[in-house]
Design a protein around this motif. Sequence first.
Motif, PDB file in Angstrom:
ATOM      1  N   VAL A  55       2.600  -4.772   2.841  1.00  0.00           N
ATOM      2  CA  VAL A  55       1.544  -4.992   3.434  1.00  0.00           C
ATOM      3  C   VAL A  55       1.362  -6.895   3.625  1.00  0.00           C
ATOM      4  O   VAL A  55       0.968  -8.187   4.283  1.00  0.00           O
ATOM      5  CB  VAL A  55       0.179  -5.231   3.019  1.00  0.00           C
ATOM      6  CG1 VAL A  55      -0.219  -4.207   4.453  1.00  0.00           C
ATOM      7  CG2 VAL A  55       0.055  -5.119   2.105  1.00  0.00           C
ATOM      8  N   GLY A  75      -3.420  -5.918  11.848  1.00  0.00           N
ATOM      9  CA  GLY A  75      -2.714  -5.038  10.607  1.00  0.00           C
ATOM     10  C   GLY A  75      -1.328  -5.856  10.303  1.00  0.00           C
ATOM     11  O   GLY A  75      -0.089  -5.383   9.724  1.00  0.00           O
ATOM     12  N   PHE A 130       0.530  -1.383  -0.319  1.00  0.00           N
ATOM     13  CA  PHE A 130      -0.296   0.606  -0.040  1.00  0.00           C
ATOM     14  C   PHE A 130       0.607   1.042   0.062  1.00  0.00           C
ATOM     15  O   PHE A 130       1.708   1.576   1.139  1.00  0.00           O
ATOM     16  CB  PHE A 130      -0.898  -0.048   1.444  1.00  0.00           C
ATOM     17  CG  PHE A 130      -1.892  -0.740   1.644  1.00  0.00           C
ATOM     18  CD1 PHE A 130      -2.817  -0.788   0.311  1.00  0.00           C
ATOM     19  CD2 PHE A 130      -2.059  -1.815   2.124  1.00  0.00           C
ATOM     20  CE1 PHE A 130      -4.439  -1.721   0.336  1.00  0.00           C
ATOM     21  CE2 PHE A 130      -3.214  -2.657   2.642  1.00  0.00           C
ATOM     22  CZ  PHE A 130      -4.157  -2.427   1.264  1.00  0.00           C
ATOM     23  N   GLY A 159      -1.278  -8.111   8.429  1.00  0.00           N
ATOM     24  CA  GLY A 159      -1.944  -8.564   6.497  1.00  0.00           C
ATOM     25  C   GLY A 159      -3.168  -9.245   5.755  1.00  0.00           C
ATOM     26  O   GLY A 159      -2.981 -10.147   5.225  1.00  0.00           O
ATOM     27  N   LYS A 160      -3.327  -9.391   7.870  1.00  0.00           N
ATOM     28  CA  LYS A 160      -4.370 -10.916   7.854  1.00  0.00           C
ATOM     29  C   LYS A 160      -5.836 -10.626   6.034  1.00  0.00           C
ATOM     30  O   LYS A 160      -5.744 -11.700   5.450  1.00  0.00           O
ATOM     31  CB  LYS A 160      -5.300 -11.535   9.084  1.00  0.00           C
ATOM     32  CG  LYS A 160      -3.898 -12.085   9.767  1.00  0.00           C
ATOM     33  CD  LYS A 160      -4.509 -12.347  11.295  1.00  0.00           C
ATOM     34  CE  LYS A 160      -5.510 -10.998  11.797  1.00  0.00           C
ATOM     35  NZ  LYS A 160      -4.984 -10.084  12.562  1.00  0.00           N
ATOM     36  N   SER A 161      -6.418  -9.878   6.849  1.00  0.00           N
ATOM     37  CA  SER A 161      -7.635  -9.103   5.462  1.00  0.00           C
ATOM     38  C   SER A 161      -7.233  -8.889   4.745  1.00  0.00           C
ATOM     39  O   SER A 161      -7.818  -9.341   3.587  1.00  0.00           O
ATOM     40  CB  SER A 161      -8.063  -7.663   6.437  1.00  0.00           C
ATOM     41  OG  SER A 161      -8.150  -8.134   8.242  1.00  0.00           O
ATOM     42  N   THR A 162      -6.367  -8.240   4.608  1.00  0.00           N
ATOM     43  CA  THR A 162      -5.492  -7.887   3.237  1.00  0.00           C
ATOM     44  C   THR A 162      -5.352  -9.748   2.202  1.00  0.00           C
ATOM     45  O   THR A 162      -5.330  -9.345   0.754  1.00  0.00           O
ATOM     46  CB  THR A 162      -4.575  -7.744   3.269  1.00  0.00           C
ATOM     47  OG1 THR A 162      -4.525  -6.670   4.196  1.00  0.00           O
ATOM     48  CG2 THR A 162      -3.676  -7.000   1.443  1.00  0.00           C
TER      49      THR A 162
HETATM   50  N1  LIG Z   1      -6.699   0.446   2.025  1.00  0.00           N
HETATM   51  C1  LIG Z   1      -5.586   0.770   2.306  1.00  0.00           C
HETATM   52  N2  LIG Z   1      -4.893   1.070   1.576  1.00  0.00           N
HETATM   53  C2  LIG Z   1      -3.590   1.409   2.825  1.00  0.00           C
HETATM   54  N3  LIG Z   1      -3.405   1.180   3.818  1.00  0.00           N
HETATM   55  C3  LIG Z   1      -3.563  -0.543   3.744  1.00  0.00           C
HETATM   56  C4  LIG Z   1      -5.172  -0.971   3.346  1.00  0.00           C
HETATM   57  N4  LIG Z   1      -5.806  -1.485   3.928  1.00  0.00           N
HETATM   58  C5  LIG Z   1      -5.315  -2.354   5.017  1.00  0.00           C
HETATM   59  N5  LIG Z   1      -3.791  -1.190   5.095  1.00  0.00           N
HETATM   60  C6  LIG Z   1      -2.940  -1.110   5.696  1.00  0.00           C
HETATM   61  O1  LIG Z   1      -1.943  -2.372   5.878  1.00  0.00           O
HETATM   62  C7  LIG Z   1      -2.272  -3.608   6.180  1.00  0.00           C
HETATM   63  C8  LIG Z   1      -2.519  -4.627   6.773  1.00  0.00           C
HETATM   64  O2  LIG Z   1      -3.683  -4.671   7.279  1.00  0.00           O
HETATM   65  P1  LIG Z   1      -4.800  -5.642   7.555  1.00  0.00           P
HETATM   66  O3  LIG Z   1      -5.031  -6.777   6.213  1.00  0.00           O
HETATM   67  O4  LIG Z   1      -6.317  -4.927   7.515  1.00  0.00           O
HETATM   68  O5  LIG Z   1      -4.716  -6.354   8.855  1.00  0.00           O
HETATM   69  P2  LIG Z   1      -5.120  -7.016   9.706  1.00  0.00           P
HETATM   70  O6  LIG Z   1      -6.527  -7.815   9.350  1.00  0.00           O
HETATM   71  O7  LIG Z   1      -4.726  -8.419  10.359  1.00  0.00           O
HETATM   72  O8  LIG Z   1      -5.851  -6.591  10.953  1.00  0.00           O
HETATM   73  C9  LIG Z   1      -2.379  -2.127   8.026  1.00  0.00           C
HETATM   74  O9  LIG Z   1      -1.347  -2.157   8.741  1.00  0.00           O
HETATM   75  C10 LIG Z   1      -3.065  -1.738   7.463  1.00  0.00           C
HETATM   76  O10 LIG Z   1      -3.071  -0.102   7.862  1.00  0.00           O
END
Ligand SMILES: Nc1ncnc2c1ncn2[C@@H]1O[C@H](COP(=O)(O)OP(=O)(O)O)[C@@H](O)[C@H]1O
Lengths: 265, 252
Positions: free
Chosen positions: B16, B37, B11, B39-42
Motif C-alpha cells: 500500500v 485506494g 497489508f 493509500g492516502k489515508s494509510t
Molecule cells: N486495515 C486494512 N487491511 C487491509 N487492507 C487495507 C486496510 N486499510 C486499507 N487497506 C487497503 O489499502 C489500500 C489503500 O487504502 P487507503 O489508504 O484507505 O486508500 P485511500 O485513502 O487513498 O482511498 C486499499 O486498497 C485498501 O483496500
Amino acid sequence: MDLLDQFSNINFYLFGTFPKGEVGGLLLNIIMAFLAICFSCVFGIMLGYSRLSCRLYIKLPCIAYIELVRSTPLIMIIFWFYFFLPYLFGGNVTVFWSAVVSLCAYAAAYQAEIVRAGIMAVPKGQLEAALSTGMSRYNAMRYVILPQAFKIMLPSFVSFFVSLFKDTSVTYIIGVMELTQTGIIVSQRQPDKIYAAYLSMAIGFWVVCFTMSHLARRLEKRIGVFDLESIRPDACRDEFMLVPKTKKTGEGVDETPSCCSSDSK
Amino acid sequence: MIKFIATNKWFHNHHVLRNINLEISKGEVIVICGPSGAGKSTLLRTINKLESIDDGEIIVDGMYLSDPKTDLTALRAEIGMVFQHFNLYPHKTALKNITLAPRKVRGLGKKQATEKALKLLERVGLTHRRDAFPVQLSGGEQQRVAIARSLAMEPKIMLFDEPTSALDPELINEVLDVMVSLAKEGMTMVVVTHEIGFAQKVADRVVFMDDGEIIETGIPPDIFVNPQHPRTRNFMSSVFHIPVFGETEEEK
Ligand SMILES: Nc1ncnc2c1ncn2[C@@H]1O[C@H](COP(=O)(O)OP(=O)(O)O)[C@@H](O)[C@H]1O
Ligand SMILES: [Mg+2]
C-alpha cells in the motif's frame, strides 16, 4: 376454609424462617440473584473482554469456557458444583454458596457474550479518535468505548438478569430454601394449601421480575438508550404486519401509524 | 517537521505504500490527492502511528516512529487528526467532546478545560451548540466540533482525512473556512482532499498519489492545471473536469 388461612404461610414464602431460623423464601432468591449478578458481572466482563483478544492463549480458554457453559443445562452446573465444591473445600460448603457459585459460573458465560457484542458494536473510529488525541488505551476504553458499549449492552443485560433471577428457582433441587422450595414444602405438608402455595410462587416471581424490568426501563430512559429506536419498548411497526391495523389514508411506508410517532422525540 | 524516508507498508501481500520519500517543514500546508485506494489515508495514518510501517523511517518532530521506545501518547498529543466521518463521541455533548482529552491527557482542571473549549467553540462558530449531542448537530457542525476537539490539545501538526467528503455541498464551506483560517495562522497541515479551491488557496504543495506511490509533487497550479505525469493528468481531468492542456494535445 377461608382465604386468610390459605395464605397463612406468607411469611414462610417471603422470608423462610428468618427471624428465628435462616433466611429463605423469596428474599433468598433475591439475595442469590444479587450475589450472582455482582460476581458474574466482574467475571463476565473480564471473560468477554479477553475473548476479544487476538492472542490465542488468552482467547481460546475463554471461548472454551463460554461454549462449555452455554452448552450445559443450568441444572447440570448446579449439581456439578454441589458435588465438586465440598471436594475442594471440605464438607463445610453450604448449599447456598454452592448455588451462588453455580449461578455465577453460568451467568458469566452469557454475560461475556453480551459484553463482547457490546464492545464490537462500537465503531472502530471511536477508538482511533480517542487515541489520536493522545489518550492512553486505558482512558480510551474507560471514557469512550465502554460507556457506549454499556449503553448497547444494557437491554440485553436486563433481560438476562431477569431470566437469571427466575433461574434461582432451580436451586431448590439441591435443597436451597428459596421460594420454590418453601412452596413445595407447604404443598406437601399441608395439601389443602397447594393452590395457594403455587399461586404465591407465581406472584412472588412475577412481582420481582416486573419491578426489575420497570426499573431498567427507567434507567434506560435516563441514560438515553432509546436513541436506538429499534429497542424502544413502545416501538411498533404496523407497516411490517401482514394485515396492518391502520387504514392507509395517504400512501407509502413513510407514514408512521399514530401509535409509533406520537411522542418519540 | 515530518520526514518520510523510504517508507514501505504492506497489508498482507498488498503493497500500500511504495518507497515514500517526503519532507514536510514547519508551517507547510500539504494537500494529498489521488484515486480511491491509492493509500492516502494509510499515509496520513502512519504519521500518528495509527498504522505502523514495515520498512523505512518516519521522523515527526524529532521522534522516530519505528523506534519502539517512542512514547505514542506524547506523539499523538502533538498531532491532531480529523476524520471523514467526524468520529465525535456520541455519548458526550459538544463541549465534553472537546474537554475530554485535555483533562485526561494534559491534566487540566474542569474549569480551565471548559474555558479553553468555549474559546475553541467560539472560533468554529458553535458557542450556541455547546450542550448539543453529536446526533443533534449537522454534518458541518459535527466536523467543526471535531476540529475544535483536535485543537484543544494544542497540536503542532493537524491531519485531515477527507474532512468534507461526507458533507452535503452547502455545508462544505463552513468547514473549509475553519481550515483556511488555521492554515493562515501557520499550522502545519496535511490534508487529504479533493477540494481544489481549498488547495489553490492555501496549499504550499500538492502531492498526487496512485497505487501506493507518490507520482508527482508540486505547487497547486502545476499539479492541477499542468500535470507532468499521464496518471496525474487522467485523474485531474476525470475528477475535476478541468480541461487539461496536455490531453487535448494528445487527442488531436
Ligand atoms: N486495515 C486494512 N487491511 C487491509 N487492507 C487495507 C486496510 N486499510 C486499507 N487497506 C487497503 O489499502 C489500500 C489503500 O487504502 P487507503 O489508504 O484507505 O486508500 P485511500 O485513502 O487513498 O482511498 C486499499 O486498497 C485498501 O483496500
Ligand atoms: Mg481514504
